[in-house]
Write a protein that holds these residues in place. Structure first.
Motif, PDB file in Angstrom:
ATOM      1  N   SER A   1       0.003 -25.178  86.225  1.00  0.00           N
ATOM      2  CA  SER A   1       0.831 -24.252  87.411  1.00  0.00           C
ATOM      3  C   SER A   1       1.420 -25.231  88.281  1.00  0.00           C
ATOM      4  O   SER A   1       2.318 -24.709  88.920  1.00  0.00           O
ATOM      5  N   ASP A   2       1.332 -26.516  88.021  1.00  0.00           N
ATOM      6  CA  ASP A   2       2.095 -27.428  88.972  1.00  0.00           C
ATOM      7  C   ASP A   2       3.574 -27.853  88.407  1.00  0.00           C
ATOM      8  O   ASP A   2       4.364 -28.486  89.175  1.00  0.00           O
ATOM      9  N   VAL A   3       3.546 -27.666  87.070  1.00  0.00           N
ATOM     10  CA  VAL A   3       4.990 -27.655  86.548  1.00  0.00           C
ATOM     11  C   VAL A   3       5.511 -26.421  85.986  1.00  0.00           C
ATOM     12  O   VAL A   3       4.600 -25.456  85.826  1.00  0.00           O
ATOM     13  N   LYS A   4       6.621 -26.372  85.498  1.00  0.00           N
ATOM     14  CA  LYS A   4       7.235 -25.089  84.618  1.00  0.00           C
ATOM     15  C   LYS A   4       7.095 -25.286  83.197  1.00  0.00           C
ATOM     16  O   LYS A   4       7.983 -26.247  82.797  1.00  0.00           O
TER      17      LYS A   4
ATOM     18  N   MET B   1       2.160 -18.833  88.184  1.00  0.00           N
ATOM     19  CA  MET B   1       1.601 -19.597  87.376  1.00  0.00           C
ATOM     20  C   MET B   1       1.948 -19.602  85.874  1.00  0.00           C
ATOM     21  O   MET B   1       2.199 -18.664  85.280  1.00  0.00           O
ATOM     22  N   SER B   2       2.405 -20.814  85.163  1.00  0.00           N
ATOM     23  CA  SER B   2       2.755 -20.756  84.075  1.00  0.00           C
ATOM     24  C   SER B   2       2.001 -20.605  82.992  1.00  0.00           C
ATOM     25  O   SER B   2       0.745 -21.430  82.868  1.00  0.00           O
ATOM     26  N   ARG B   3       1.822 -19.639  82.324  1.00  0.00           N
ATOM     27  CA  ARG B   3       1.047 -19.081  81.088  1.00  0.00           C
ATOM     28  C   ARG B   3       1.722 -19.081  79.853  1.00  0.00           C
ATOM     29  O   ARG B   3       2.957 -18.643  79.744  1.00  0.00           O
ATOM     30  N   VAL B   4       0.724 -19.245  78.947  1.00  0.00           N
ATOM     31  CA  VAL B   4       1.290 -18.862  77.334  1.00  0.00           C
ATOM     32  C   VAL B   4       1.383 -17.421  77.431  1.00  0.00           C
ATOM     33  O   VAL B   4       0.274 -16.736  77.520  1.00  0.00           O
ATOM     34  N   PRO B   5       2.188 -16.545  76.809  1.00  0.00           N
ATOM     35  CA  PRO B   5       2.310 -15.124  76.793  1.00  0.00           C
ATOM     36  C   PRO B   5       1.405 -14.776  75.552  1.00  0.00           C
ATOM     37  O   PRO B   5       1.059 -15.263  74.607  1.00  0.00           O
ATOM     38  N   GLN B   6       0.809 -13.549  75.911  1.00  0.00           N
ATOM     39  CA  GLN B   6      -0.242 -13.039  75.031  1.00  0.00           C
ATOM     40  C   GLN B   6       0.338 -12.690  73.832  1.00  0.00           C
ATOM     41  O   GLN B   6       0.036 -13.105  72.738  1.00  0.00           O
ATOM     42  N   GLY B   7       1.325 -11.634  73.854  1.00  0.00           N
ATOM     43  CA  GLY B   7       2.495 -11.300  72.681  1.00  0.00           C
ATOM     44  C   GLY B   7       1.622 -10.850  71.660  1.00  0.00           C
ATOM     45  O   GLY B   7       0.307 -10.258  71.925  1.00  0.00           O
ATOM     46  N   PRO B   8       1.949 -10.512  70.394  1.00  0.00           N
ATOM     47  CA  PRO B   8       1.244  -9.904  69.432  1.00  0.00           C
ATOM     48  C   PRO B   8       0.210 -10.648  69.066  1.00  0.00           C
ATOM     49  O   PRO B   8      -0.126 -11.836  69.199  1.00  0.00           O
ATOM     50  N   SER B   9      -0.753 -10.050  68.217  1.00  0.00           N
ATOM     51  CA  SER B   9      -1.747 -10.974  67.466  1.00  0.00           C
ATOM     52  C   SER B   9      -1.451 -12.006  66.680  1.00  0.00           C
ATOM     53  O   SER B   9      -0.337 -11.754  66.145  1.00  0.00           O
ATOM     54  N   ARG B  10      -2.323 -12.956  66.615  1.00  0.00           N
ATOM     55  CA  ARG B  10      -2.155 -13.939  65.582  1.00  0.00           C
ATOM     56  C   ARG B  10      -1.695 -13.545  63.903  1.00  0.00           C
ATOM     57  O   ARG B  10      -0.674 -13.836  63.516  1.00  0.00           O
ATOM     58  N   ARG B  11      -2.583 -12.424  63.617  1.00  0.00           N
ATOM     59  CA  ARG B  11      -2.353 -11.771  62.067  1.00  0.00           C
ATOM     60  C   ARG B  11      -0.868 -11.233  62.218  1.00  0.00           C
ATOM     61  O   ARG B  11      -0.414 -11.366  61.171  1.00  0.00           O
TER      62      ARG B  11
END
Length: 349
Positions: free
Chosen positions: A171-174, A1-11
């Protein structure tokens, strides 16, 4: 499933880029950057995108309305950069998409600004385009395809709405996170099959692509996106009359878009460095409200009575939370506190 990476916090992300953003603002004029502590200076952020902002800037309408103020206009390429500049107290007023604004007011310590005007509603100037060589002719046909958009933007929000309307899950697309210029390069290399993006990149994609839907269509179906204008809390406390003057010239620009289309074309052409024909075509793709519509219950609203924009921003925040771009959805009360409607609509008279 294509997801937005968590990564560092917004701040942390904002802090990392804050110095560069603030330096860019300060470096644009010898008059200095933000106007904290000085009521006679205004620093305004804008985008190279057809709207009343360009008419106000080109005609020096604000300079004429506030002759005792030094006005500095600073161009930005993304809402994220605008948010960074507000955190650094380098801006007084700026254009900002409804999605980045929803991000800004969703943190436990929201960015110190408030929405005070609506510049435009996304229309045909923001759309989903697929490469002609894919043979795809409808949104449902994107299943299994690679689709690019700037994540957490108004285009991302509209793309997800378009997929949902076509019976597709993310998740149906990349999904690929790319900024407009990177989208164009990826398109030219055939690295992506489709993209949801705005002008002027959008027009380049249309040359070899097929438009599947637009933000105008998605907005008509109940999920509008907008270009807002926000003002810093510092300016509200320091110089509210300047905000009144600014609203009046923005209202004047919206009226000019209706009453003097050729004058508007000339202003946009000059500001963007494009031909009159291109400026006319780009303006025709936007949705510009009248001042009366801006302050109606359907949009921004009036002092004490926020309009439907309140729910639009809250809905956008819910989307961002679902995409793991923000931790929590702000309450309706928290969003309401991020509206500056004092004096509306009387200050426009």
């Amino acid at each position: 499933m294509s997801r937005v990476p968590q990564g560092p916090s917004r701040r942390l992300l904002l802090a990392g880029a804050l110095a560069a953003a603030s330096a860019a603002v300060a470096g644009c004029s010898s008059d200095g950057g933000g106007s904290s502590g000085d009521a006679k200076k205004l620093t305004i952020g804008y985008f190279a995108f057809p709207s009343g902002d360009l008419i106000v800037k080109n005609g020096k309408l604000l300079e004429k309305a506030l002759p005792d103020h030094t006005i500095t206009w600073v161009k930005f390429d993304s809402g994220a950069s605008v948010n960074q500049a507000f955190l650094g107290k380098s801006l007084d007023i700026a254009a900002l998409g409804s999605s980045p604004f929803a991000r800004g007011v969703s943190d436990a310590s929201p960015i110190p600004y408030k929405v005070a005007w609506i510049l435009d509603v996304a229309g045909e100037n923001e759309a989903l385009v697929v490469r002609k060589d894919t043979g795809v002719s409808e949104v449902a046909g994107l299943k299994g395809k690679t689709v690019a958009t700037p994540f957490a933007s108004t285009s991302h929000y509209s793309l997800l709405a378009a997929l949902e309307g076509a019976g597709l899950k993310p998740s149906d697309v990349k999904l690929v996170d790319l900024q407009p210029q990177a989208i164009l390069a990826a398109w030219q290399r055939s690295d992506i099959d489709a993209a949801y993006v705005w002008l002027p990149t959008l027009d380049e994609l249309r040359k070899t692509g097929t438009q599947l839907t637009s933000s105008k269509q998605i907005g008509a179906a109940g999920k509008p996106t907008l270009d807002l204008a926000v003002v810093s809390d510092d300016l509200i406390a320091r110089d509210p009359k300047a905000i009144d003057a600014w609203r009046k010239v923005q209202a004047e620009a919206l009226q000019q878009l209706k009453s003097d289309p050729e004058g508007s074309v000339k202003a946009v052409s000059a500001e963007l460095g494009i031909s009159a024909a291109d400026a006319r075509a780009q303006l025709a793709q936007g949705v510009f409200l009248t001042p009366e519509q801006v302050t109606s219950a359907d949009w921004l609203g009036t002092d004490g009575n926020p309009g439907k924009l309140l729910s639009y921003v809250t809905d956008t925040a819910k989307f961002l939370a679902g995409q793991k771009q923000i931790d929590t959805v702000p309450s309706a009360d928290a969003v309401r506190k991020a509206f500056y409607l004092k004096g509306l609509p009387d200050v426009l008279k």
